[in-house]
Motif scaffolding. Structure first.
Motif, mmCIF file in Angstrom:
data_model
loop_
_atom_site.group_PDB
_atom_site.id
_atom_site.type_symbol
_atom_site.label_atom_id
_atom_site.label_comp_id
_atom_site.label_asym_id
_atom_site.label_seq_id
_atom_site.Cartn_x
_atom_site.Cartn_y
_atom_site.Cartn_z
ATOM 1 N N ALA A 123 1.637 5.932 12.770
ATOM 2 C CA ALA A 123 1.375 7.265 12.208
ATOM 3 C C ALA A 123 0.504 7.103 10.965
ATOM 4 N N TYR A 124 -0.379 8.082 10.689
ATOM 5 C CA TYR A 124 -1.282 7.899 9.560
ATOM 6 C C TYR A 124 -1.749 9.226 8.988
ATOM 7 N N LYS A 125 -2.382 9.157 7.836
ATOM 8 C CA LYS A 125 -3.099 10.293 7.242
ATOM 9 C C LYS A 125 -4.349 9.748 6.569
ATOM 10 N N HIS A 142 6.063 7.771 0.564
ATOM 11 C CA HIS A 142 5.869 6.978 1.790
ATOM 12 C C HIS A 142 6.856 5.818 1.854
ATOM 13 N N ALA A 143 7.358 5.548 3.065
ATOM 14 C CA ALA A 143 8.248 4.391 3.249
ATOM 15 C C ALA A 143 7.489 3.104 2.941
ATOM 16 N N LEU A 144 8.217 2.084 2.464
ATOM 17 C CA LEU A 144 7.600 0.789 2.129
ATOM 18 C C LEU A 144 7.785 -0.207 3.270
ATOM 19 N N PRO A 145 6.915 -1.205 3.401
ATOM 20 C CA PRO A 145 5.612 -1.321 2.741
ATOM 21 C C PRO A 145 4.623 -0.281 3.251
ATOM 22 N N ILE A 146 3.523 -0.120 2.504
ATOM 23 C CA ILE A 146 2.514 0.871 2.866
ATOM 24 C C ILE A 146 1.223 0.141 3.260
ATOM 25 N N VAL A 147 0.647 0.544 4.374
ATOM 26 C CA VAL A 147 -0.608 -0.067 4.821
ATOM 27 C C VAL A 147 -1.754 0.873 4.452
ATOM 28 N N MET A 148 -2.755 0.340 3.737
ATOM 29 C CA MET A 148 -3.916 1.160 3.358
ATOM 30 C C MET A 148 -5.174 0.512 3.887
ATOM 31 N N LYS A 149 -6.037 1.322 4.495
ATOM 32 C CA LYS A 149 -7.255 0.759 5.084
ATOM 33 C C LYS A 149 -8.488 1.514 4.605
ATOM 34 N N ALA A 150 -9.430 0.779 4.045
ATOM 35 C CA ALA A 150 -10.710 1.368 3.656
ATOM 36 C C ALA A 150 -11.477 1.678 4.938
ATOM 37 N N GLU A 163 3.737 -3.531 -1.340
ATOM 38 C CA GLU A 163 5.202 -3.641 -1.251
ATOM 39 C C GLU A 163 5.912 -2.603 -2.124
ATOM 40 N N ASN A 164 5.195 -1.984 -3.075
ATOM 41 C CA ASN A 164 5.832 -0.929 -3.877
ATOM 42 C C ASN A 164 4.848 0.214 -4.149
ATOM 43 N N HIS A 165 5.413 1.351 -4.609
ATOM 44 C CA HIS A 165 4.597 2.566 -4.737
ATOM 45 C C HIS A 165 3.545 2.468 -5.841
ATOM 46 N N LEU A 166 3.912 1.823 -6.958
ATOM 47 C CA LEU A 166 2.948 1.720 -8.077
ATOM 48 C C LEU A 166 1.705 0.952 -7.652
ATOM 49 N N GLU A 167 1.962 -0.170 -6.989
ATOM 50 C CA GLU A 167 0.866 -1.012 -6.513
ATOM 51 C C GLU A 167 -0.017 -0.220 -5.517
ATOM 52 N N ALA A 168 0.646 0.571 -4.674
ATOM 53 C CA ALA A 168 -0.085 1.341 -3.665
ATOM 54 C C ALA A 168 -0.983 2.381 -4.337
ATOM 55 N N LYS A 186 -14.448 4.796 0.357
ATOM 56 C CA LYS A 186 -13.866 5.887 -0.427
ATOM 57 C C LYS A 186 -13.120 6.867 0.471
ATOM 58 N N ARG A 187 -13.148 6.596 1.755
ATOM 59 C CA ARG A 187 -12.266 7.296 2.697
ATOM 60 C C ARG A 187 -11.174 6.277 3.046
ATOM 61 N N VAL A 188 -9.920 6.704 2.930
ATOM 62 C CA VAL A 188 -8.826 5.742 3.093
ATOM 63 C C VAL A 188 -7.825 6.245 4.128
ATOM 64 N N VAL A 189 -7.415 5.344 5.001
ATOM 65 C CA VAL A 189 -6.358 5.650 5.969
ATOM 66 C C VAL A 189 -5.066 5.034 5.429
ATOM 67 N N ILE A 190 -4.034 5.875 5.309
ATOM 68 C CA ILE A 190 -2.723 5.355 4.903
ATOM 69 C C ILE A 190 -1.848 5.385 6.144
ATOM 70 N N GLU A 191 -1.278 4.243 6.503
ATOM 71 C CA GLU A 191 -0.491 4.260 7.739
ATOM 72 C C GLU A 191 0.822 3.537 7.640
ATOM 73 N N GLN A 192 1.674 3.902 8.582
ATOM 74 C CA GLN A 192 3.008 3.356 8.718
ATOM 75 C C GLN A 192 2.909 1.844 8.981
ATOM 76 N N PHE A 193 3.810 1.084 8.377
ATOM 77 C CA PHE A 193 3.847 -0.366 8.598
ATOM 78 C C PHE A 193 4.599 -0.645 9.899
ATOM 79 N N LEU A 194 3.992 -1.437 10.744
ATOM 80 C CA LEU A 194 4.636 -1.797 12.016
ATOM 81 C C LEU A 194 5.145 -3.233 11.923
#
Ligand code: AMP
Ligand code: GLY
Length: 426
Positions: A123-125, A142-150, A163-168, A186-194
């Motif tokens: 799942a992503y936004k 968002h649940a941890l960990p968080i996956v972010m993709k440029a 691994e934590n919200h501040l870092e994310a 500068k467009r970022v996909v935030i997605e659920q960690f599998l």
């Protein structure tokens, strides 16, 4: 057939090695190539994104087929450039046009494509500067960990797992406000960690039909036991022992067919490789990423297991007759171990002389050059990943042991490699 192969890594050396085994290969040119490809054909000294040089070479050398190894020229539109050019009209290209290459060139495009075609994925936004604040709130909950993709190409570095919200939130700010991965990032996909096990499947498509090549698993982390930072890949194995018929069937039905149908429905003319990167979660395949090319070092195990004539396969892509081809696979296991420069994937030195390359026993092993160059008659290091040795064996363990025995014959200053490739398949 007169062939121009674009690229300079181990993937291209493996392609070149295989292409020259075909009676249909009349001449092979590789741009820019490496000292390994120089033994298979003629290297030409221009970059894979030098479209004018590509055009001139196609004309001068009377090229029939261009094979594009890496993603950058595909995402920049090299295929469209060739097929739309009247002077290059009769040339076939292996590699999708700019639109199809978006599957790799834009993470946001790929995720939206998967959604449109019901392909299982995390799942992503998606966020940009416009909805930045909304993104920060989304991250906080968002649940941890968080996956972010440029979004755009980022030389394999555009995925960050926090691994934590501040870092994310800090990372999100760097990507969007400070363009850490460039304008496209500068467009970022935030997605659920599998949580699962990774593997890759490769398909060759002719615009209508497709064939599935042997699957593979690569080892991305620099350290033993899959620790430390990500690299381009430290080794690979094929076949993947857990990829049984049931899993491969699910992959074909739930992911490959909807992808191929989706490309056609959306009018994306796709002739080339599709690399499906999976996370297998409780025996179910989830798509992590598409690439519009073959993998490196996966090609160095997939191609040695492919028994078909590679030129014949590419000719079938050109005539859209892949439905007439049956893929024949070597039943042996192939594993490759990559030797890298000290410091890689961080800073590393270049120009170290490599000793022992001629001592590799060709019975069960083969050497593929990755980041090497020739200086004053000597082969020296010129990249992070320097070379790999692929071996056949009865099992993953057996093949990796053979590769390591051969690797011990080779040396350069600060050479490093993982000794545990395939560790989970004893
Ligand atoms: P990519 O560049 O998309 O291949 O991502 C690099 C690596 O990040 C992958 O090989 C995975 O190990 C990891 N990764 C990407 N997406 C996810 C996800 N949704 N869940 C867990 N790990 C992921
Ligand atoms: N080895 C991973 C890749 O080629 O993307």
């Amino acid at each position: 057939m007169r062939i121009l192969l674009l690229g300079s890594g181990g993937r291209e050396h493996a392609f070149a090695w295989k292409l020259t085994q075909s009676p249909l290969c009349e001449s092979l040119f590789i741009a820019p190539g490496n000292p390994g490809t120089a033994k298979c054909g003629t290297n030409l000294p221009f970059s894979v994104t030098d479209f004018d040089a590509i055009k001139q070479t196609c004309i001068d050398k009377k090229i029939d087929l261009v094979i594009v190894g890496p993603e950058e020229p595909l995402v920049k539109g090299v295929t469209d450039f060739i097929i739309s050019n009247p002077a290059l009209r009769n040339i076939d290209v292996i590699g999708p046009g700019k639109n199809g290459a978006q599957l790799e060139g834009s993470k946001a495009f790929a995720k939206a494509f998967m959604m449109r075609h019901n392909i299982p994925t995390a799942a992503y936004k998606e966020f940009t500067l416009e909805n930045y604040q909304e993104g920060v709130s989304y991250l906080k909950n968002h649940a941890l960990p968080i996956v972010m993709k440029a979004d755009g190409l980022a030389a394999g570095k555009g995925v960050v797992i926090c691994e934590n919200h501040l870092e994310a939130i800090a990372e999100f700010e760097l990507m969007i406000q400070r363009a850490k991965f460039g304008e496209a990032g500068k467009r970022v996909v935030i997605e659920q960690f599998l949580q699962g096990v990774e593997m890759s499947v490769f398909v060759l498509m002719d615009g209508k039909n497709y064939v599935i090549l042997p699957e593979a698993k690569d080892y991305k982390r620099i350290g033993e036991g899959d620790t430390g930072p990500n690299t381009g890949g430290m080794g690979a194995v094929s076949p993947v022992p857990f990829a049984d018929k049931v899993l491969m069937k699910k992959i074909e039905e739930k992911v490959i067919k909807p992808t191929v149908d989706g490309l056609q429905k959306e009018g994306l003319e796709y002739r080339g490789f599709i690399f499906f990167g999976f996370m297998i979660v409780k025996d179910e395949p989830y798509m992590i990423e598409y690439n519009c090319r073959m993998g490196d070092p996966e090609t160095e195990v997939v191609i040695p297991r492919l028994k078909n004539d590679l030129v014949e396969l590419f000719a079938a892509v050109a005539t859209q007759q892949l439905d007439k081809i049956k893929i024949e696979t070597d039943p042996r296991t192939a594993c490759t171990v990559v030797a890298v420069s000290g410091g890689y994937p961080g800073e590393y030195e270049k120009g170290h002389i490599i000793n022992g390359l001629d001592d590799i026993n060709p019975t069960d092993s083969m050497l593929f050059h990755m980041g090497t160059t020739e200086e004053k008659g000597k082969i020296v290091t010129s990249g992070g990943r320097v070379f790999c040795i692929t071996s056949y064996g009865k099992s993953v363990f057996d093949a990796v042991e053979i590769s390591k025995d051969e690797l011990r014959k080779v040396s350069f200053t600060e050479m490093n490699y993982r000794t545990d490739i395939g560790y989970e398949f004893p």
